[in-house]
Design an enzyme around this catalytic site. Structure first.
Site, PDB file in Angstrom:
ATOM      1  N   ASP A 133      19.349  11.333  20.260  1.00  0.00           N
ATOM      2  CA  ASP A 133      18.994  10.058  20.885  1.00  0.00           C
ATOM      3  C   ASP A 133      17.605  10.145  21.530  1.00  0.00           C
ATOM      4  O   ASP A 133      17.019   9.124  21.881  1.00  0.00           O
ATOM      5  CB  ASP A 133      20.019   9.708  21.981  1.00  0.00           C
ATOM      6  CG  ASP A 133      21.030   8.659  21.531  1.00  0.00           C
ATOM      7  OD1 ASP A 133      20.717   7.919  20.576  1.00  0.00           O
ATOM      8  OD2 ASP A 133      22.117   8.594  22.134  1.00  0.00           O
TER       9      ASP A 133
ATOM     10  N   GLN B 138      27.721   8.083  23.898  1.00  0.00           N
ATOM     11  CA  GLN B 138      27.536   6.630  23.890  1.00  0.00           C
ATOM     12  C   GLN B 138      27.415   6.106  25.324  1.00  0.00           C
ATOM     13  O   GLN B 138      28.280   6.368  26.166  1.00  0.00           O
ATOM     14  CB  GLN B 138      28.714   5.975  23.158  1.00  0.00           C
ATOM     15  CG  GLN B 138      28.567   4.491  22.946  1.00  0.00           C
ATOM     16  CD  GLN B 138      27.417   4.109  22.014  1.00  0.00           C
ATOM     17  OE1 GLN B 138      27.136   4.812  21.042  1.00  0.00           O
ATOM     18  NE2 GLN B 138      26.738   3.022  22.321  1.00  0.00           N
TER      19      GLN B 138
ATOM     20  N   LYS C  94      27.679   3.980  13.561  1.00  0.00           N
ATOM     21  CA  LYS C  94      26.966   5.270  13.493  1.00  0.00           C
ATOM     22  C   LYS C  94      27.710   6.239  12.575  1.00  0.00           C
ATOM     23  O   LYS C  94      27.115   6.912  11.730  1.00  0.00           O
ATOM     24  CB  LYS C  94      26.821   5.867  14.904  1.00  0.00           C
ATOM     25  CG  LYS C  94      25.796   5.116  15.739  1.00  0.00           C
ATOM     26  CD  LYS C  94      25.823   5.499  17.215  1.00  0.00           C
ATOM     27  CE  LYS C  94      24.838   4.604  17.991  1.00  0.00           C
ATOM     28  NZ  LYS C  94      24.861   4.821  19.438  1.00  0.00           N
TER      29      LYS C  94
END
Ligand code: NDP
Length: 286
Positions: free
Chosen positions: A120, A97, A53
């Site tokens: 997200d 995460q 990422k």
């Protein structure tokens, strides 16, 4: 005839180039889109994902901040980190995460993220927006699948789409996105009876289960589009999807490989969501 293989790597590069133009336009106005990733603990798989990422951000000239926290951190400290990022004007996208260590409540942490920085797309506000219509931050994996279908020229309207898996991060948002594009959608789960009967009826089959060789060629309708979201290690330690690629590719019309299918798109859409967040927060986008 063997299926057309959907090249996720190449499509991801094209999509990244498109979003780089938007990122550059913001930079020309003095705004560098910025993403922060929080990783808690030492999970090796999570570390690999976070590294890719951060790398994707660098590729597009985005600013990124990588915060590593010890696995035994308290919930209050983690929430404090999230709040600091909510208030940091250099950061437009925040992601934590997952999975988090068990003593930390993922839901509470996700709800603490400013929904305007929730790249997200996991915050309830953005999930709700997806249910009722359009969210600014579609969750990255199903969003990547939608872009793959679009770029490959696969029509969705009126088709029967079967999604295997109902997780909050893949299966459910996937089904909603296909529904918004006017597919007739079936969702299958571990409780579904006669799974193959459903998958064989799919014009578009998306598997998000997490089991190697789970979908075999005899479960695929001839000419169907097969999208393999799964990431698994087989007995030899090789990275494979949910779909038995060798048998399914002989039946399908289109198929994604693993690796090199959905994976590169997930990260690309995360970067896209970060650029969109920066546009919205700086008043240059909707
Ligand atoms: P989850 O474990 O959260 O969900 C798996 C789903 O599969 C569940 O809904 C489960 O049903 C269903 N399932 C399990 N067994 C069966 C069965 N026998 N028949 C039908 N359905 C079944 O996984 P995720 O959604 O998080 O991830 C799925 C896969 O996708 C994993 O391999 C993951 O690594 C991968 N992944 C890949 C990404 C990428 O970028 N390519 C990104 C995110 C995930 P039930 O709800 O009834 O238990």
């Amino acid at each position: 005839m063997a299926a057309h293989i959907i090249d996720g790597k190449t499509i991801a590069q094209q999509v990244r180039a498109e979003w780089k133009v938007r990122a550059d336009a913001l930079k020309a106005r003095g705004i560098t889109p910025g993403m922060a990733v929080i990783i808690v603990g030492n999970d090796p798989a999570s570390r690999v994902y976070v590294a890719s990422k951060v790398k994707a951000c660098a590729e597009l000239g985005l600013y990124s901040k990588h915060i590593e926290l010890a696995g035994d951190i308290s919930e209050a400290t983690l929430l404090g980190e999230v709040e600091a990022l909510n208030n940091d004007p250099k950061i437009h996208g925040i992601l934590v995460q997952l999975p988090l260590p068990e003593h930390l409540a993922s839901h509470k942490v996700i709800e603490a993220i400013n929904p305007d920085k929730d790249v997200d797309g996991f915050h309830e506000k953005n999930v709700g927006a997806l249910v009722t219509g359009e969210t600014p931050f579609p969750s990255c994996t199903p969003y990547g699948v939608m872009v793959l279908l679009e770029k490959t020229g696969i029509s969705i309207e009126g088709k029967h789409a079967v999604v295997v898996g109902r997780s909050n991060i893949v299966g459910k948002p996937m089904a909603l996105m296909l529904l918004h594009k006017h597919a007739t959608v079936t969702i299958c789960t571990s409780r579904t009876q006669d799974l193959a009967k459903h998958t064989r009826d799919a014009d578009i089959l998306v598997s998000a289960v997490g089991k190697a060789n789970f979908i075999t060629g005899d479960m695929v309708k001839p000419g169907a589009t097969v999208i393999d979201v799964g990431i698994n290690r087989n007995a030899e330690g090789k990275l494979v999807g949910d779909v038995d690629f060798a048998s399914a590719k002989e039946v399908a019309g289109y198929i994604t490989p693993v690796p090199g299918g959905v994976g590169p798109m997930t990260i690309t859409m995360l970067v896209a969501n970060t650029v969109r967040a920066a546009e919205r927060l700086s008043g240059f986008g909707k």
